[in-house]
Design a protein around this motif. Structure first.
Motif, PDB file in Angstrom:
ATOM      1  N   UNK A   1       0.829  -1.205   0.000  1.00 11.85           N
ATOM      2  CA  UNK A   1       0.000   0.000   0.000  1.00 11.85           C
ATOM      3  C   UNK A   1       0.866   1.260   0.000  1.00 11.85           C
ATOM      4  N   UNK A   2       1.924   1.244   0.790  1.00 17.56           N
ATOM      5  CA  UNK A   2       2.830   2.390   0.878  1.00 17.56           C
ATOM      6  C   UNK A   2       3.469   2.685  -0.479  1.00 17.56           C
ATOM      7  N   UNK A   3       3.918   1.658  -1.168  1.00 18.01           N
ATOM      8  CA  UNK A   3       4.598   1.854  -2.446  1.00 18.01           C
ATOM      9  C   UNK A   3       3.651   2.143  -3.608  1.00 18.01           C
ATOM     10  N   UNK A   4       2.352   2.000  -3.397  1.00 19.42           N
ATOM     11  CA  UNK A   4       1.377   2.302  -4.446  1.00 19.42           C
ATOM     12  C   UNK A   4       0.796   3.708  -4.300  1.00 19.42           C
ATOM     13  N   UNK A   5       1.149   4.412  -3.215  1.00 19.29           N
ATOM     14  CA  UNK A   5       0.618   5.763  -2.993  1.00 19.29           C
ATOM     15  C   UNK A   5       1.078   6.713  -4.097  1.00 19.29           C
ATOM     16  N   UNK A   6       0.285   7.741  -4.398  1.00 19.31           N
ATOM     17  CA  UNK A   6       0.676   8.703  -5.437  1.00 19.31           C
ATOM     18  C   UNK A   6       2.037   9.357  -5.168  1.00 19.31           C
ATOM     19  N   UNK A   7       2.326   9.636  -3.905  1.00 18.73           N
ATOM     20  CA  UNK A   7       3.617  10.249  -3.573  1.00 18.73           C
ATOM     21  C   UNK A   7       4.773   9.317  -3.929  1.00 18.73           C
ATOM     22  N   UNK A   8       4.592   8.033  -3.661  1.00 12.89           N
ATOM     23  CA  UNK A   8       5.627   7.058  -3.983  1.00 12.89           C
ATOM     24  C   UNK A   8       5.801   6.947  -5.496  1.00 12.89           C
ATOM     25  N   UNK A   9       4.699   6.925  -6.227  1.00 12.65           N
ATOM     26  CA  UNK A   9       4.778   6.844  -7.691  1.00 12.65           C
ATOM     27  C   UNK A   9       5.456   8.081  -8.276  1.00 12.65           C
ATOM     28  N   UNK A  10       5.185   9.255  -7.696  1.00  8.23           N
ATOM     29  CA  UNK A  10       5.853  10.489  -8.138  1.00  8.23           C
ATOM     30  C   UNK A  10       7.355  10.396  -7.859  1.00  8.23           C
ATOM     31  N   UNK A  11       7.711   9.821  -6.706  1.00 10.17           N
ATOM     32  CA  UNK A  11       9.123   9.635  -6.376  1.00 10.17           C
ATOM     33  C   UNK A  11       9.791   8.714  -7.395  1.00 10.17           C
ATOM     34  N   UNK A  12       9.137   7.593  -7.722  1.00 10.47           N
ATOM     35  CA  UNK A  12       9.720   6.646  -8.678  1.00 10.47           C
ATOM     36  C   UNK A  12       9.942   7.311 -10.034  1.00 10.47           C
ATOM     37  N   UNK A  13       8.961   8.073 -10.483  1.00 13.98           N
ATOM     38  CA  UNK A  13       9.079   8.749 -11.775  1.00 13.98           C
ATOM     39  C   UNK A  13      10.218   9.772 -11.742  1.00 13.98           C
TER      40      UNK A  13
END
Length: 152
Positions: A58-70
């Protein structure tokens, strides 16, 4: 936090192992890294947080995490593209190598999380939120393995 000192040790040992000069800039950079590592070690959080596999996913699917990955992927791509164009011996090349390596090496939280997910799934494949049932786990584990092996 002590992992940040790898660069300092490399700089300090390079004159003896590689015959490189220990320039004023390298000494200053090493001092800044040492000070930053010390500051993080003294003032950073030392609390370990236990998470379940479902909480990690759940933590890694958050929008903030996805923005970090990008952002992370874009940063590494920029460094790689510039490295292809900057000749050996240039200050910019040294900066790019250090910045990319530091970024890859500093991404240890995802490595820890992927390891814990792998261990929990292997220990109990039938557990609630078993990571092996989620495509997100394979994406996280694959990206973590790629960045960890690149940092070597």
């Amino acid at each position: 936090a002590a992992a940040g000192l790898v660069v300092v040790w490399n700089v300090l040992l390079a004159p003896y192992t590689l015959g490189e000069a220990l320039t004023r800039e390298r000494k200053l950079g090493s001092a800044l890294i040492f000070a930053g590592t010390l500051l993080v070690g003294v003032s950073g959080s030392h609390a370990e947080v236990e998470r379940t596999p479902a909480q990690y996913l759940s933590l890694f699917a958050r929008p903030e995490a996805c923005a970090y990955y990008a952002s992370f992927a874009a940063w590494i791509a920029v460094c790689a593209a510039r490295l292809c164009r900057v000749g050996a011996g240039k200050v910019e090349r040294g900066f790019l190598v250090a910045a990319a390596a530091g970024s890859l090496g500093g991404n240890t939280f995802t490595t820890k999380a992927a390891s814990e997910l792998l261990a929990s799934g292997a220990a109990d494949p039938e557990c609630d939120g078993c990571p092996f049932r989620s495509p997100a786990f394979y994406l996280l584990a694959g990206c973590t393995a790629a960045t960890a092996s690149t940092a070597l």
